[in-house]
Design an enzyme around this catalytic site. Structure first.
Site, PDB file in Angstrom:
ATOM      1  N   PHE A   1       1.091   4.403   3.172  1.00 29.88           N
ATOM      2  CA  PHE A   1       0.258   3.843   4.238  1.00 29.88           C
ATOM      3  C   PHE A   1       0.407   4.654   5.531  1.00 29.88           C
ATOM      4  O   PHE A   1      -0.558   4.826   6.288  1.00 29.88           O
ATOM      5  CB  PHE A   1       0.641   2.377   4.481  1.00 29.88           C
ATOM      6  CG  PHE A   1      -0.231   1.677   5.483  1.00 29.88           C
ATOM      7  CD1 PHE A   1      -1.566   1.443   5.223  1.00 29.88           C
ATOM      8  CD2 PHE A   1       0.291   1.254   6.699  1.00 29.88           C
ATOM      9  CE1 PHE A   1      -2.381   0.801   6.150  1.00 29.88           C
ATOM     10  CE2 PHE A   1      -0.504   0.616   7.637  1.00 29.88           C
ATOM     11  CZ  PHE A   1      -1.844   0.389   7.361  1.00 29.88           C
TER      12      PHE A   1
ATOM     13  N   GLY B   1       3.996  -5.087   7.459  1.00 30.86           N
ATOM     14  CA  GLY B   1       2.972  -4.177   7.950  1.00 30.86           C
ATOM     15  C   GLY B   1       1.879  -3.902   6.937  1.00 30.86           C
ATOM     16  O   GLY B   1       0.684  -4.047   7.223  1.00 30.86           O
ATOM     17  N   ASP B   2       2.261  -3.473   5.716  1.00 33.60           N
ATOM     18  CA  ASP B   2       1.281  -3.171   4.677  1.00 33.60           C
ATOM     19  C   ASP B   2       1.615  -3.914   3.374  1.00 33.60           C
ATOM     20  O   ASP B   2       1.253  -3.476   2.290  1.00 33.60           O
ATOM     21  CB  ASP B   2       1.222  -1.666   4.420  1.00 33.60           C
ATOM     22  CG  ASP B   2       2.557  -1.089   3.968  1.00 33.60           C
ATOM     23  OD1 ASP B   2       3.592  -1.773   4.132  1.00 33.60           O
ATOM     24  OD2 ASP B   2       2.590   0.038   3.443  1.00 33.60           O
ATOM     25  N   GLU B   3       2.297  -5.035   3.508  1.00 31.68           N
ATOM     26  CA  GLU B   3       2.728  -5.796   2.335  1.00 31.68           C
ATOM     27  C   GLU B   3       2.113  -7.182   2.347  1.00 31.68           C
ATOM     28  O   GLU B   3       2.060  -7.856   3.382  1.00 31.68           O
ATOM     29  CB  GLU B   3       4.255  -5.904   2.305  1.00 31.68           C
ATOM     30  CG  GLU B   3       4.808  -6.480   1.005  1.00 31.68           C
ATOM     31  CD  GLU B   3       6.319  -6.398   0.929  1.00 31.68           C
ATOM     32  OE1 GLU B   3       6.895  -7.017   0.021  1.00 31.68           O
ATOM     33  OE2 GLU B   3       6.928  -5.716   1.780  1.00 31.68           O
TER      34      GLU B   3
ATOM     35  N   ILE C   1       0.843  -1.193   0.000  1.00 31.30           N
ATOM     36  CA  ILE C   1       0.000   0.000   0.000  1.00 31.30           C
ATOM     37  C   ILE C   1       0.882   1.249   0.000  1.00 31.30           C
ATOM     38  O   ILE C   1       1.760   1.393   0.863  1.00 31.30           O
ATOM     39  CB  ILE C   1      -0.930   0.017   1.228  1.00 31.30           C
ATOM     40  CG1 ILE C   1      -1.836  -1.213   1.226  1.00 31.30           C
ATOM     41  CG2 ILE C   1      -1.774   1.292   1.248  1.00 31.30           C
ATOM     42  CD1 ILE C   1      -2.739  -1.318   2.438  1.00 31.30           C
TER      43      ILE C   1
END
Length: 309
Positions: A191, A229-231, A188
């Site tokens: 993020f 985390g955002d992957e 993302i």
């Protein structure tokens, strides 16, 4: 010369017999508590012999004539291959083995059994395989549940980094890697800005939304995993062609650009994508595949474009 008193001999023999009968009686009483049975196979004729407990595990009537080829077909393909491999090694080395195997009974019920085997023979030749079989289905289900819980990301419900790491740690060209076609990484964009502007609850909602969209879009994926985390990572089978993968990714990116509802606000996800294809011959290394996809993701984030190769 020492003479053995026949009376003492008879008493000793009777005592030994009583102990054996007592043990067999104890075994008969305890056997119903644990689904277990004994088996043997005469290697010259491939004739099987089972106790009632094994017949019950396999869902076969006790008066049915046993045919080894037919019973082997009740094993799953993977378990059957492992059984034949371990069996051949045991016969050659005059040694034993232990194997957890999955069977599908004639009534369609799946069971897991633990096979313990030993060999018996003479003149350096293995003549008989024998041992015990135990139904471990309940234990296996509990273990699978615990493993699933340990490998599940609690926020999004997809697999976590631990599960993805198991894929990376497999040896290249291992049996579990034969059907891998593409590894796709999603990240993302900005993020941190979402968290800073809308709060961590909004960020969590974005992660949950992305995970759900990936899971619904890639219904045939081997694995959908949150690896950071955002992957996120998606592992596709080899049956999905490279052209099809690129077309589907373009469609998915367009879908992800649709805003999501959160607390009366519309939030738009911007996602960068990197992917790598396994070799067409099926030969590749999981870590190399990941490094290639990660490099493509890095390039995509810096160029702010969708990768085309």
């Amino acid at each position: 010369m020492n003479h053995i008193n026949s009376k003492n001999f008879d008493e000793a023999a009777s005592e030994i017999l009583d102990k054996r009968l007592g043990f067999l009686d104890l075994y008969d009483q305890a056997a119903p508590l644990v689904p277990i049975g004994a088996w043997s196979c005469d290697l010259a004729s491939e004739q099987l012999s089972w106790t009632d407990g094994v017949f019950d595990m396999f869902g076969l009537p006790t008066d049915e004539a046993l045919d080894r080829e037919a019973t082997i077909e009740l094993y799953s393909e993977e378990s059957r291959e492992l059984l034949e491999q371990k069996r051949s090694q045991a016969i050659e080395n005059r040694d034993g083995f232990t194997l957890d195997a999955r069977i599908v009974r004639p009534d369609g019920i799946d069971r897991w059994i633990r096979i313990t085997a030993a060999t018996r023979g003479s003149n350096g030749r293995t003549e008989t395989l024998f041992g015990m079989k135990q139904d471990i289905t309940d234990d296996r289900m509990r273990w699978e549940l615990l493993r699933a819980q340990a490998e599940c990301d609690p926020l999004t419900g997809v697999a976590n980094r631990t599960r993805f790491q198991r894929f990376l740690d497999q040896p290249g060209n291992g049996p579990a890697l034969d059907d891998v076609g593409t590894l796709i990484l999603f990240d993302i964009d900005d993020f941190k800005l979402i968290n800073d502007r809308w709060g961590h609850a909004a960020g969590d909602a974005c992660l949950v939304n992305l995970a759900e969209r990936l899971r619904k879009f890639f219904v045939n994926a081997h694995l959908v995993s949150r690896i950071g985390g955002d992957e996120f990572a998606v592992l596709l089978p080899s049956s999905v062609s490279r052209t099809q993968t690129k077309v589907e990714l373009q469609a998915l990116i367009a879908s992800l650009l649709r805003p999501m509802q959160w607390n009366g606000y519309l939030l738009t996800l911007k996602v960068s994508v990197g992917f790598a294809f396994a070799g067409k011959d099926g030969k590749y290394n999981p870590r190399t595949l990941f490094a290639t996809a990660d490099e493509a993701l890095y390039c995509a984030k810096n160029r702010k474009i969708f990768p085309t190769a």
